[in-house]
Design a protein around this motif. Sequence first.
Motif, PDB file in Angstrom:
ATOM      1  N   ARG A 115      -0.006  -3.530   6.601  1.00 49.45           N
ATOM      2  CA  ARG A 115      -0.676  -4.190   5.089  1.00 49.45           C
ATOM      3  C   ARG A 115      -2.227  -4.302   5.692  1.00 49.45           C
ATOM      4  O   ARG A 115      -2.562  -4.837   6.799  1.00 49.45           O
ATOM      5  CB  ARG A 115      -0.364  -5.692   5.010  1.00 49.45           C
ATOM      6  CG  ARG A 115       0.983  -5.887   4.778  1.00 49.45           C
ATOM      7  CD  ARG A 115       1.053  -7.120   3.954  1.00 49.45           C
ATOM      8  NE  ARG A 115       2.267  -7.590   3.532  1.00 49.45           N
ATOM      9  CZ  ARG A 115       2.812  -6.743   2.381  1.00 49.45           C
ATOM     10  NH1 ARG A 115       2.345  -5.986   1.760  1.00 49.45           N
ATOM     11  NH2 ARG A 115       4.150  -7.253   2.121  1.00 49.45           N
ATOM     12  N   PRO A 116      -3.062  -3.153   4.984  1.00 46.80           N
ATOM     13  CA  PRO A 116      -4.462  -3.006   5.394  1.00 46.80           C
ATOM     14  C   PRO A 116      -5.193  -4.528   5.058  1.00 46.80           C
ATOM     15  O   PRO A 116      -4.793  -5.207   4.138  1.00 46.80           O
ATOM     16  CB  PRO A 116      -4.972  -1.987   4.522  1.00 46.80           C
ATOM     17  CG  PRO A 116      -4.029  -1.856   3.216  1.00 46.80           C
ATOM     18  CD  PRO A 116      -2.903  -2.430   3.853  1.00 46.80           C
ATOM     19  N   ASP A 117      -6.284  -4.736   5.863  1.00 50.60           N
ATOM     20  CA  ASP A 117      -6.994  -5.729   5.687  1.00 50.60           C
ATOM     21  C   ASP A 117      -8.078  -5.523   4.783  1.00 50.60           C
ATOM     22  O   ASP A 117      -8.926  -4.639   5.168  1.00 50.60           O
ATOM     23  CB  ASP A 117      -7.452  -6.180   7.035  1.00 50.60           C
ATOM     24  CG  ASP A 117      -8.671  -7.314   6.931  1.00 50.60           C
ATOM     25  OD1 ASP A 117      -8.857  -7.795   5.714  1.00 50.60           O
ATOM     26  OD2 ASP A 117      -9.525  -7.729   7.707  1.00 50.60           O
ATOM     27  N   ILE A 152       0.701  -1.584  -1.384  1.00 47.13           N
ATOM     28  CA  ILE A 152       0.766  -2.074  -0.015  1.00 47.13           C
ATOM     29  C   ILE A 152      -0.051  -3.603   0.294  1.00 47.13           C
ATOM     30  O   ILE A 152      -0.016  -3.771   1.607  1.00 47.13           O
ATOM     31  CB  ILE A 152       0.210  -1.038   0.885  1.00 47.13           C
ATOM     32  CG1 ILE A 152      -1.363  -0.561   0.742  1.00 47.13           C
ATOM     33  CG2 ILE A 152       1.111   0.478   0.919  1.00 47.13           C
ATOM     34  CD1 ILE A 152      -1.922   0.406   1.556  1.00 47.13           C
ATOM     35  N   MET A 209      -4.040   0.702   7.816  1.00 50.75           N
ATOM     36  CA  MET A 209      -2.946   1.145   6.924  1.00 50.75           C
ATOM     37  C   MET A 209      -1.743   1.592   7.661  1.00 50.75           C
ATOM     38  O   MET A 209      -0.445   1.486   7.166  1.00 50.75           O
ATOM     39  CB  MET A 209      -3.433   2.326   6.275  1.00 50.75           C
ATOM     40  CG  MET A 209      -4.397   2.087   5.015  1.00 50.75           C
ATOM     41  SD  MET A 209      -4.393   3.486   3.807  1.00 50.75           S
ATOM     42  CE  MET A 209      -2.811   3.647   3.358  1.00 50.75           C
ATOM     43  N   VAL A 217      -8.510   1.385   0.455  1.00 46.97           N
ATOM     44  CA  VAL A 217      -7.250   0.295   0.835  1.00 46.97           C
ATOM     45  C   VAL A 217      -6.557  -0.397  -0.064  1.00 46.97           C
ATOM     46  O   VAL A 217      -5.931  -1.140   0.156  1.00 46.97           O
ATOM     47  CB  VAL A 217      -7.555  -0.315   2.147  1.00 46.97           C
ATOM     48  CG1 VAL A 217      -7.598   0.345   3.224  1.00 46.97           C
ATOM     49  CG2 VAL A 217      -8.865  -1.327   2.037  1.00 46.97           C
TER      50      VAL A 217
END
Lengths: 228, 228
Positions: B83-85, A98, B70, A93
């Motif tokens: 927005r990925p954590d 992003i 994602m 990720v």
Amino acid sequence: MAINDLSKDLMPIASNTMADIVEVRLREYLKKKSFRPGDALPKELELAEALGVSRNVLREALSRLRMLGMIETKKKRGMVLARPDILGTFERVLDPLIIDTETLQDIFELRLVLETGLAELIYIRKTDKDIAELENIAKKEVNHDNSFRIKNEIAFHGKLYEMSGNDTLKRFQIMLLPIFDYVVTLEKKPTKGKVNHMDLVQILKTGTKEDFKKGMEAHLKPHFDRLK
Amino acid sequence: MAINDLSKDLMPIASNTMADIVEVRLREYLKKKSFRPGDALPKELELAEALGVSRNVLREALSRLRMLGMIETKKKRGMVLARPDILGTFERVLDPLIIDTETLQDIFELRLVLETGLAELIYIRKTDKDIAELENIAKKEVNHDNSFRIKNEIAFHGKLYEMSGNDTLKRFQIMLLPIFDYVVTLEKKPTKGKVNHMDLVQILKTGTKEDFKKGMEAHLKPHFDRLK
């Protein structure tokens, strides 16, 4: 109203939601029963029945645990608990495109914190061979274009992480590099600290840990100044 | 030889393997097409057809991306890039019982490196209010049993991370705490540094960044000594 609209408004309960629940339930089960790496899990059919879910849902949840490296399938033994690669999913990720600006900034700072704190481990573990290798990297730096400069920057700081003797930390910094570079390229002009790589090598040869900390701080100063 | 044995020997190509491939392919596609958070993804049916895989396999791959944060499903818009954590999945695998000894040791060291390097950010951002709060935590520490001691230890160092103004770093340390405690409990007897929490508060009030670095180093010394 068409059925299609209705299902959009009602937000159908996706099989994904079920997989979420099953994933958490499996995770809790493994913890409660103190499963250790190598222990065999019950068979899929038994798990699906015990949870009262379809095999498809169960497989989706198992697939996630497999992706995380928490379970693996062994010949003849079936599914067993595995040692997860703790940085593996993190890597997936870490894409600067992003990640939000605030988190990018946080990660940028994190690397500065790591580089400064690294002195502790380096001074416990550094060897003459390490320092000679580091010096070679620093020597190659003169009179090269920008793309080479970045490559050498990575080699130099990468070597410092290697000298810490901490593999997790080294892999971690390799992952953070693209983020770090991304933030640096957002700067108007590249800035340089008063202490360069060769100076740091000299300190490692004859200086104390405190000297090295101060040197690294001066080396990274332009980055820290950006934070103020 | 029973069919069951044969399939065990041949290791059937699991749908999981297909999901692996599709997951990577989707990830590459999103990157190549420069998808940004909020952008809508093509429909499931289109994706499955383009990839030449069953919808079940596609869903399994999408479920993984969803787990990583994602992608997410938005009302009326369908699947969009999210927005990925970045720490979310990391948290899932950080279990001291399943991590190997070497990695546990690496993480233990990582936290020591972070605590020492944190001085940089703390001295850029500390406020009088922060220091007053930290002092209150340190004051509560006297004459308490061991479980309270650990709670206060967490509160004190947690506050220091908070003072760094870096949320990612703060969350990160909260995740690392169980690992840190686990390693510390493996020690024979708890050891204490010469500089205690109250001393560190005093340094923050009147001392320089260098004083604080030295103080923190002395505070953590018993842990660093274990590494030698």
